[in-house]
Enzyme design. Structure first.
Site, PDB file in Angstrom:
ATOM      1  N   LYS A  67       0.828  -1.208   0.000  1.00  0.00           N
ATOM      2  CA  LYS A  67       0.000   0.000   0.000  1.00  0.00           C
ATOM      3  C   LYS A  67       0.864   1.262   0.000  1.00  0.00           C
ATOM      4  O   LYS A  67       0.600   2.207  -0.756  1.00  0.00           O
ATOM      5  CB  LYS A  67      -0.952  -0.008   1.205  1.00  0.00           C
ATOM      6  CG  LYS A  67      -1.973  -1.135   1.151  1.00  0.00           C
ATOM      7  CD  LYS A  67      -2.970  -1.063   2.289  1.00  0.00           C
ATOM      8  CE  LYS A  67      -2.354  -1.359   3.626  1.00  0.00           C
ATOM      9  NZ  LYS A  67      -1.904  -2.776   3.728  1.00  0.00           N
ATOM     10  N   THR A  68       1.887   1.305   0.829  1.00  0.00           N
ATOM     11  CA  THR A  68       2.772   2.471   0.859  1.00  0.00           C
ATOM     12  C   THR A  68       3.507   2.625  -0.464  1.00  0.00           C
ATOM     13  O   THR A  68       3.652   3.745  -0.990  1.00  0.00           O
ATOM     14  CB  THR A  68       3.787   2.343   2.009  1.00  0.00           C
ATOM     15  OG1 THR A  68       3.091   2.220   3.242  1.00  0.00           O
ATOM     16  CG2 THR A  68       4.703   3.552   2.061  1.00  0.00           C
ATOM     17  N   ASP A 112      -1.267   6.750   6.287  1.00  0.00           N
ATOM     18  CA  ASP A 112      -1.261   5.323   6.589  1.00  0.00           C
ATOM     19  C   ASP A 112      -2.136   5.055   7.814  1.00  0.00           C
ATOM     20  O   ASP A 112      -2.270   5.921   8.694  1.00  0.00           O
ATOM     21  CB  ASP A 112       0.179   4.862   6.852  1.00  0.00           C
ATOM     22  CG  ASP A 112       0.329   3.351   6.772  1.00  0.00           C
ATOM     23  OD1 ASP A 112      -0.606   2.685   6.295  1.00  0.00           O
ATOM     24  OD2 ASP A 112       1.391   2.850   7.176  1.00  0.00           O
ATOM     25  N   THR A 161      -5.733  -1.242   7.035  1.00  0.00           N
ATOM     26  CA  THR A 161      -5.801  -2.690   7.153  1.00  0.00           C
ATOM     27  C   THR A 161      -7.165  -3.131   7.665  1.00  0.00           C
ATOM     28  O   THR A 161      -7.450  -4.333   7.696  1.00  0.00           O
ATOM     29  CB  THR A 161      -4.717  -3.204   8.119  1.00  0.00           C
ATOM     30  OG1 THR A 161      -4.857  -2.528   9.385  1.00  0.00           O
ATOM     31  CG2 THR A 161      -3.332  -2.933   7.566  1.00  0.00           C
ATOM     32  N   ARG A 220       6.346  -8.162   1.765  1.00  0.00           N
ATOM     33  CA  ARG A 220       7.202  -7.628   2.832  1.00  0.00           C
ATOM     34  C   ARG A 220       7.914  -8.750   3.569  1.00  0.00           C
ATOM     35  O   ARG A 220       9.109  -8.651   3.882  1.00  0.00           O
ATOM     36  CB  ARG A 220       6.367  -6.802   3.820  1.00  0.00           C
ATOM     37  CG  ARG A 220       7.192  -6.220   4.973  1.00  0.00           C
ATOM     38  CD  ARG A 220       6.304  -5.497   5.954  1.00  0.00           C
ATOM     39  NE  ARG A 220       5.675  -4.331   5.346  1.00  0.00           N
ATOM     40  CZ  ARG A 220       4.623  -3.709   5.870  1.00  0.00           C
ATOM     41  NH1 ARG A 220       4.081  -4.151   6.987  1.00  0.00           N
ATOM     42  NH2 ARG A 220       4.115  -2.651   5.265  1.00  0.00           N
TER      43      ARG A 220
END
Length: 332
Positions: A67-68, A112, A161, A220
């Site tokens: 997402k980032t 975020d 999330t 990740r």
């Protein structure tokens, strides 16, 4: 002496550069999420043709799926500057007002964990997203007055999330909502291959597959495991070469088993099976047994165990499935 301590060494600069290189710089480089990439590409191309800021974007999905990185790509491909913040850092309407009033025209604002913003800030954001203005309250009581403040047009990219915690008025103001999905093994192999080339780690197909298989469908985690393989190879490898046995030894050293379960995952499964005979058992009781907070078990452990079919959630509590018994080498 102080300068020597706080100033980054040249090697630190190299590591920071590598960190940045691991993130894709464009949608074309981004691996996986094919549908979301196509939707974002259309949104950005349309905004470019009309010479306007792209619509507000909400990126929803589990942690570690990019997402980032996608927010950075939105700014990069739009040719706009990027401002980054987080929901927990915006606990007052004044915090948000200061942030929004400092934006330049067309800037991309990334927040975020946007669902963790204060409610007063969320309500201020409604008007900012729709009309590019905010109302500042001056004074208190009967003498309080509202002063409108015009904002430069901007694009908000929110990441969450837990999209269900966002109030409907906020969710409805996003022009596009992207739901990111877990990666399959072949996509993760591509992620590992790209990251390995950046880190200078030579891996063959079987070694990439081994790392991807233990990465829980999350890029990740794949990159983190790749770093541990690199470290193990530097310390124990022969001439820097990587072997399948070395990959397995490195991941076993960090308690990551053949399907990606770590120490906490296995502790939860063992408690569920051995202490509570497979359940059902309440979340709080299960968390106390393994020495963790209920939120940690619910948000970190449960999603993967449920997704691979090792745990079930029932109205009476958590239960272990036959697959969990089989993985532990036990009969149901």
């Amino acid at each position: 002496m102080v300068e020597d301590i706080v100033s980054p060494e040249p090697q630190d600069d190299v590591e920071l550069a590598v960190e940045g290189a691991l993130r894709p710089q464009s949608l074309a480089e981004f691996v996986g999420q094919h549908k979301v990439r196509g939707q974002l590409q259309l949104l950005l191309d349309a905004a470019r043709l009309q010479d306007r800021a792209p619509d507000h974007i909400l990126l929803a999905g589990p942690p570690g799926l990019g997402k980032t990185t996608l927010a950075m790509i939105v700014a990069h491909e739009s040719g706009r500057p990027l401002r980054m913040s987080s929901g927990p850092a915006i606990q007052h309407a004044g915090d948000l007002a200061a942030l929004l009033s400092s934006l330049t025209p067309g800037e991309v604002l990334f927040i975020d964990e946007i669902h963790r913003m204060a409610r007063s800030a969320e309500e201020m954001l409604y008007l900012a997203m729709e009309d590019f203005r905010i109302d500042i309250m001056v004074g208190k009581g009967a003498g309080a007055t509202s002063i409108p403040l015009e904002l430069a047009p901007f694009t908000l990219v929110g990441a969450t999330t837990r999209s269900g915690l966002l109030p409907n008025p906020l969710r409805d103001r996003f022009g596009f909502t992207a739901h990111l999905e877990y990666y399959d093994a072949s996509e993760l192999e591509h992620v590992v291959d790209r990251s390995a080339s950046v880190l200078g780690v030579g891996l063959d197909a079987t070694q990439r597959a081994e790392i991807a298989r233990r990465s829980r469908g999350t890029p990740r985690i794949a990159n983190r495991l790749l770093r541990r393989v690199r470290d193990w190879t530097l310390v124990n490898g022969s001439g820097g070469s990587v072997s399948l046995e070395g990959v397995q030894a490195a991941l076993d050293l960090y308690d990551v088993d053949a399907i990606g379960l770590d120490r906490l995952d296995r502790a939860v499964l063992h408690a569920l099976v051995h202490r509570f005979q497979g359940g059902p058992v309440g979340l709080s009781t299960l968390a106390v047994t393994v020495g963790e907070e209920p939120d940690t078990v619910e948000s970190v452990v449960e999603p993967y165990l449920v997704r691979i079919g090792f745990m079930g959630r029932t109205p009476r509590g958590r239960i272990a499935t036959p697959d969990a018994y089989a993985h532990l080498g036990l009969a149901t």
